[in-house]
Design a protein around this motif. Structure first.
Motif, PDB file in Angstrom:
ATOM      1  N   ALA A 209     -74.942 -46.115 -17.993  1.00  0.00           N
ATOM      2  CA  ALA A 209     -73.826 -46.898 -18.070  1.00  0.00           C
ATOM      3  C   ALA A 209     -72.642 -46.020 -17.647  1.00  0.00           C
ATOM      4  CB  ALA A 209     -73.591 -47.530 -19.337  1.00  0.00           C
ATOM      5  N   THR A 210     -71.621 -46.737 -17.077  1.00  0.00           N
ATOM      6  CA  THR A 210     -70.396 -45.877 -16.413  1.00  0.00           C
ATOM      7  C   THR A 210     -69.305 -46.995 -16.838  1.00  0.00           C
ATOM      8  OG1 THR A 210     -70.405 -46.514 -14.095  1.00  0.00           O
ATOM      9  CG2 THR A 210     -71.656 -44.411 -14.966  1.00  0.00           C
ATOM     10  N   PRO A 211     -68.073 -46.346 -16.654  1.00  0.00           N
ATOM     11  CA  PRO A 211     -66.856 -47.322 -16.911  1.00  0.00           C
ATOM     12  C   PRO A 211     -66.955 -48.182 -15.430  1.00  0.00           C
ATOM     13  CG  PRO A 211     -66.148 -45.240 -17.169  1.00  0.00           C
ATOM     14  CD  PRO A 211     -67.780 -45.211 -16.892  1.00  0.00           C
ATOM     15  N   GLU A 212     -67.407 -48.033 -14.634  1.00  0.00           N
ATOM     16  CA  GLU A 212     -67.518 -48.850 -13.138  1.00  0.00           C
ATOM     17  C   GLU A 212     -68.623 -49.861 -13.400  1.00  0.00           C
ATOM     18  OE1 GLU A 212     -64.952 -45.403 -13.028  1.00  0.00           O
ATOM     19  OE2 GLU A 212     -67.361 -45.234 -12.848  1.00  0.00           O
ATOM     20  N   ASN A 213     -69.727 -49.529 -14.045  1.00  0.00           N
ATOM     21  CA  ASN A 213     -70.862 -50.220 -14.221  1.00  0.00           C
ATOM     22  C   ASN A 213     -71.342 -50.190 -15.780  1.00  0.00           C
ATOM     23  OD1 ASN A 213     -73.183 -51.642 -13.391  1.00  0.00           O
ATOM     24  ND2 ASN A 213     -74.418 -49.659 -13.304  1.00  0.00           N
ATOM     25  N   ARG A 214     -70.538 -51.118 -16.348  1.00  0.00           N
ATOM     26  CA  ARG A 214     -70.618 -51.268 -17.731  1.00  0.00           C
ATOM     27  C   ARG A 214     -71.975 -51.960 -18.260  1.00  0.00           C
ATOM     28  NH1 ARG A 214     -65.172 -52.881 -20.783  1.00  0.00           N
ATOM     29  NH2 ARG A 214     -65.343 -54.706 -18.987  1.00  0.00           N
TER      30      ARG A 214
ATOM     31  N   HIS B 154     -69.378 -43.698 -25.703  1.00  0.00           N
ATOM     32  CA  HIS B 154     -69.208 -44.348 -24.515  1.00  0.00           C
ATOM     33  C   HIS B 154     -68.846 -45.674 -24.451  1.00  0.00           C
ATOM     34  CE1 HIS B 154     -71.735 -41.253 -23.249  1.00  0.00           C
ATOM     35  NE2 HIS B 154     -72.768 -41.336 -24.186  1.00  0.00           N
TER      36      HIS B 154
ATOM     37  N   ASP C 116     -66.177 -46.687 -23.052  1.00  0.00           N
ATOM     38  CA  ASP C 116     -65.466 -47.266 -22.033  1.00  0.00           C
ATOM     39  C   ASP C 116     -66.591 -47.700 -21.019  1.00  0.00           C
ATOM     40  OD1 ASP C 116     -66.646 -44.799 -21.515  1.00  0.00           O
ATOM     41  OD2 ASP C 116     -64.752 -44.036 -20.544  1.00  0.00           O
ATOM     42  N   SER C 117     -67.725 -47.453 -21.296  1.00  0.00           N
ATOM     43  CA  SER C 117     -68.942 -47.888 -20.547  1.00  0.00           C
ATOM     44  C   SER C 117     -69.496 -49.139 -21.053  1.00  0.00           C
ATOM     45  CB  SER C 117     -69.767 -46.647 -20.392  1.00  0.00           C
ATOM     46  OG  SER C 117     -69.204 -45.536 -19.768  1.00  0.00           O
TER      47      SER C 117
END
Length: 560
Positions: free
Chosen positions: A202-207, A237, A239-240
């Motif tokens: 998971a990333t902030p762009e791909n939550r 995490h 923000d993700s």
């Protein structure tokens, strides 16, 4: 004395003095996910068949849901069937994402990925239980054991996603639920969610959706809100993640728990319309959405055709919406109490006079018309009703605006009829009483014919002449009189038949129809000794309507 309560251990609330959610307000709608076709369907005595599920799916799309959990395709053939029907028949709108649920178990996850083949937008929602109680009595493992289950499930899901997307344009999103979250130690809940987010990349762009369910409602709503805010503030995490809620209603406070959970930081809500679900049900998304609507917040869902929504729901689920269910119940916009009826009547009249852009009517938190509900049943008449209720019905249903001074008398007549019948009476029955008591009154005096004209009285004055024929005890008599207006002339004319000592007090009038066939209604109040008398007249000529109202009042006074 029943001491059975001693066997229940009180829920230990989270110590969290840093909470900030009590100072927050809900200013925008969360993302909504309907779980009617899965969580709701599995709670039915007779689960929906394919045809019913497809109809219900279309209803959810029409309401505006963009995320719909359609089933547990690895669990049974019927669950698999609805998913495949939606995909193979191309019934899923481009802007709607279907969601499928699966336990964090390898063979079930693999079967789920086989089931979603060919879909365009899918949320793969996997879960495992994490609560202290279930770890001890169901799984006989420690926290590391349940973390391993979740991480292994996440690893397999990510691997299968890479394989299926290599050969298709399917868009797969992830959702993880630590089932029985509210019964889990919060630091353990934070730990397992962070580990799943890491495993899924998971990333902030791909939550990734982290769903924190109140699987069994075990505490007051404020404690659930504390748990949500604690996780939001302590996840590495955060923000993700998209924080989602899935409250149940075991304590009857799922709506409050959801609203406080949104204030605590949640961005998404799973629930059902009308709250169907296991045990006492899920959080009621209709209730939540309309609560926001009533506060001037766009809920991003459309319940303006509530009766249609309710009809489809009841047919497909074989459940009934309770008559007192918020917003949707048959009786929720109905007032039987006299004081409530009076306040509603005054509120509606005030809004019309003031041209108020805001809805401000006592006892009606929202305008029933916004839900496609009609005004007729707002005020219903029974023995508990007061003077304002009958007047409201006459105004809203038939266009008669009774003067306030007349309300007590007409209210007593209606109440007497209710007491005699021993039941609620309909709007038509209210009008029938009005017609019998005020309009269809032709004895003992009946005005057979009439004519009004003016003559020059000199010095710029106008004299009004009334000429007519009146019948009394089967005997007709011509009458005439002069006056400074039609009413004065008529009073002078009826002195010829002994109708004296009636004093004109007041009158009001209004139109009750429009166009070429419009008519006017006149409400007359007379005084005869110490008595106050009311009469009503209807005619295309307002002067004649007033004269008919006078005869009505006199007849009602003389009638035995």
């Amino acid at each position: 004395m029943n001491l059975g309560y001693r066997k229940y251990r009180p829920f230990e609330p989270l110590s969290f003095p840093e909470r900030t959610w009590p100072d927050k307000a809900i200013t925008k709608a969360p993302a909504w996910c309907s779980v009617d076709l899965r969580d709701g369907n599995q709670a039915l005595i007779n689960p929906m068949n394919l045809e019913q599920k497809l109809e219900f799916f279309q209803l959810l799309c029409d309401i505006g849901f963009k995320e719909i959990e359609v089933g547990f395709p690895s669990a049974s053939e019927t669950e698999y069937e609805i998913l495949r029907a939606l995909i193979d028949q191309d019934l899923i709108p481009e802007d709607v994402t279907i969601q499928v649920l699966v336990q964090a178990r390898e063979h079930l996850i693999r079967k789920t990925f086989e089931a979603i083949d060919g879909a365009k937008n899918v949320i793969v929602h996997f879960y495992n239980s994490t609560s202290t109680l279930q770890r001890r009595v169901v799984f006989n493992t420690d926290m590391q054991g349940v973390i391993d289950i979740a991480v292994n499930g996440a690893r397999l899901i990510r691997k299968l996603t890479e394989e299926i997307t290599a050969n298709s344009d399917i868009n797969i999103r992830y959702e993880y639920s630590p089932e029985s979250f509210s019964g889990t130690e919060m630091d353990n809940a934070v730990l397992i969610c962070d580990r799943v987010l890491e495993e899924l990349g998971a990333t902030p762009e791909n939550r990734v959706i982290i769903n924190l369910p109140n699987t069994v409602e075990m505490c007051t709503p404020n404690t659930y809100a504390d748990q949500i805010e604690y996780c939001c503030r302590n996840m590495k995490h955060r923000d993700s993640a998209i924080i989602s809620l899935h409250p149940h209603n075991d304590r009857g406070t799922a709506t409050a728990a959801t609203e406080l959970g949104i204030m605590a930081g949640a961005e998404r809500v799973e629930g059902t319309i009308f709250g169907n679900g296991e045990r006492t049900g899920n959080s009621d998304i209709m209730n939540l959405a309309m609560n926001m609507y009533s506060q001037g917040v766009d809920p991003k869902l459309d319940f303006s055709h509530m009766n249609h929504i309710k009809e489809v729901y009841e047919r497909c689920t074989e459940l009934k919406v309770h008559p007192r269910h918020p917003y949707a119940g048959k009786l929720v916009f109905t007032a039987f109490s006299g004081s409530h009826q009076d306040a509603i009547n005054k509120g509606v009249n005030a809004m019309q006079k003031e041209n108020n852009p805001y809805w401000e009517v006592p006892y009606l938190p929202i305008d029933p018309a916004d839900l496609g509900r009609q005004y007729e049943p707002i005020v219903r008449i029974n023995s508990q009703s007061g003077k304002g209720g009958a007047a409201f019905v006459m105004h809203q249903s038939f266009g008669y605006v009774l003067p306030k001074a007349m309300h007590p008398e007409f209210g007593r007549l209606v109440k007497k009829d209710c007491d005699e019948k021993g039941r609620e009476i309909s709007a038509q029955e209210v009008f029938d009483i009005f017609n019998r008591e005020y309009l269809d009154v032709h004895e003992p005096y009946d005005l057979i014919s009439y004519k009004i004209f003016e003559e020059n009285g000199g010095d710029g004055k106008v004299i009004v002449d009334f000429e007519g024929t009146i019948r009394h005890d089967h005997v007709t008599k011509d009458i005439s009189g002069k006056g400074n207006g039609p009413i004065d002339a008529f009073f002078n004319a009826i002195k010829a038949v002994g109708l004296e000592h009636y004093e004109f007090v007041s009158y009001s009038e209004h139109a009750i129809s429009s166009g070429a066939d419009s008519k006017a209604v006149s409400y007359i109040e007379l005084k005869h000794g110490d008595e106050r008398l009311f009469g009503v007249g209807v005619d295309s000529n307002i002067s004649i309507a007033s004269i008919k109202g006078i005869i009505c009042a006199i007849n009602r006074n003389l009638r035995v």
